[in-house]
Design an enzyme around this catalytic site. Structure first.
Site: not given
Length: 295
Positions: A53, A103, A133
């Site tokens: 995010k 990530h 988010s």
């Protein structure tokens, strides 16, 4: 004592979770994550590294346009190039230069990334906005492989804040992720990455696109930078991802929502956090990162 994975499931995360390398991970992805370290890396690979995010779709599309030299959308969703999710065979099908996104922590990436001196772009975002988010996506999201059609998170906002601060959400904990990436030069002496701030991209996207292009050694005209910025505006990119792009790698979401594109703004956390939650967050943030929360 419960593990972070068990705490997350007890709080409302409906995905089966396991602990892997000290992090909470989705059980169905565990075996794949164990192989990431050994994935083949090409000399001209470009890696986009973010905490979830933090503008991953946005930056990935920009990077593709820089490499293409024009404001033209990539054919597929960014999920087609997700390092820890796609199979080795799927990644091998991507044309060079590949723009892979992840990530993961620097220490979890293939050693070849550092040995080959690949280009690495790291984007950081206001942690409170990341949290909001993530909550909005988790609470609406239905995972692609979830046969029951259950939202990924069914708990409360308050419990979600606790999971974030305690490092119990799926993936690498925010503070661990941030610490490793901001200290990357200590782990890999002389390795230069392109560090970006989401909020700076929102203020002056053209300038940050220019910085990325210069880092990649692919300078473009000012007109092209502006065209890329315009094409990658939130509204246009959302439309492209939902209506123009090949949907092969698009996940399925509850109520037909894309799940990824919500507002694309900054500062929305102020509409979610109570004073007590914000103060607690700031305290943990300062303790872990040794810096005052800047927003």
């Amino acid at each position: 004592m419960s593990t972070p994975a068990e705490k997350a499931m007890a709080a409302g995360v409906s995905v089966d979770l396991v602990m892997l390398d000290g992090c909470v991970q989705a059980a169905f992805l565990a075996d794949k994550l164990k192989t990431v370290k050994y994935l083949p890396i090409r000399d001209d690979d470009i890696l986009l590294c973010t905490y979830p995010k933090s503008g991953t779709h946005w930056t990935w599309e920009i990077l593709n346009m820089i490499v293409a030299g024009k404001a033209e959308y990539a054919k597929h969703w960014q999920n087609s190039a997700w390092l820890e999710y796609r199979t080795e065979e799927e990644l091998e099908e991507l044309a060079s230069p590949r723009i892979l996104h992840t990530h993961l922590l620097p220490s979890q990436l293939p050693d070849a990334v550092w040995d080959k001196r690949c280009k690495v772009v790291y984007v950081r975002r206001n942690a409170k906005d990341c949290l909001v988010s993530a909550y909005s996506q988790y609470s609406k999201q239905i995972w692609k492989d979830n046969p029951l059609g259950i939202r990924s998170y069914t708990g409360t906002w308050e419990a979600f804040v606790d999971l974030f601060l305690d490092g119990c959400l799926i993936g690498v904990p925010y503070f661990k992720h941030t610490i490793e990436w901001i200290n990357i030069s200590e782990a890999h002496k002389g390795f230069e990455i392109c560090g970006l701030q989401y909020e700076d991209m929102k203020k002056d996207c053209v300038q940050e696109i220019r910085r990325m292009a210069d880092y990649l050694g692919r300078p473009l005209s000012d007109t092209t930078y502006q065209a890329i910025s315009d094409a990658c505006s939130f509204k246009k990119l959302k439309h492209a991802n939902e209506k123009i792009k090949d949907q092969t790698y698009h996940f399925h979401w509850q109520d037909g929502s894309s799940g990824y594109f919500r507002k694309g703004t900054t500062g929305d956390w102020k509409n979610w956090f109570t004073v007590a939650q914000s103060e607690r967050f700031d305290k943990v943030y300062e303790e872990r990162l040794k810096e005052t929360f800047p927003y």
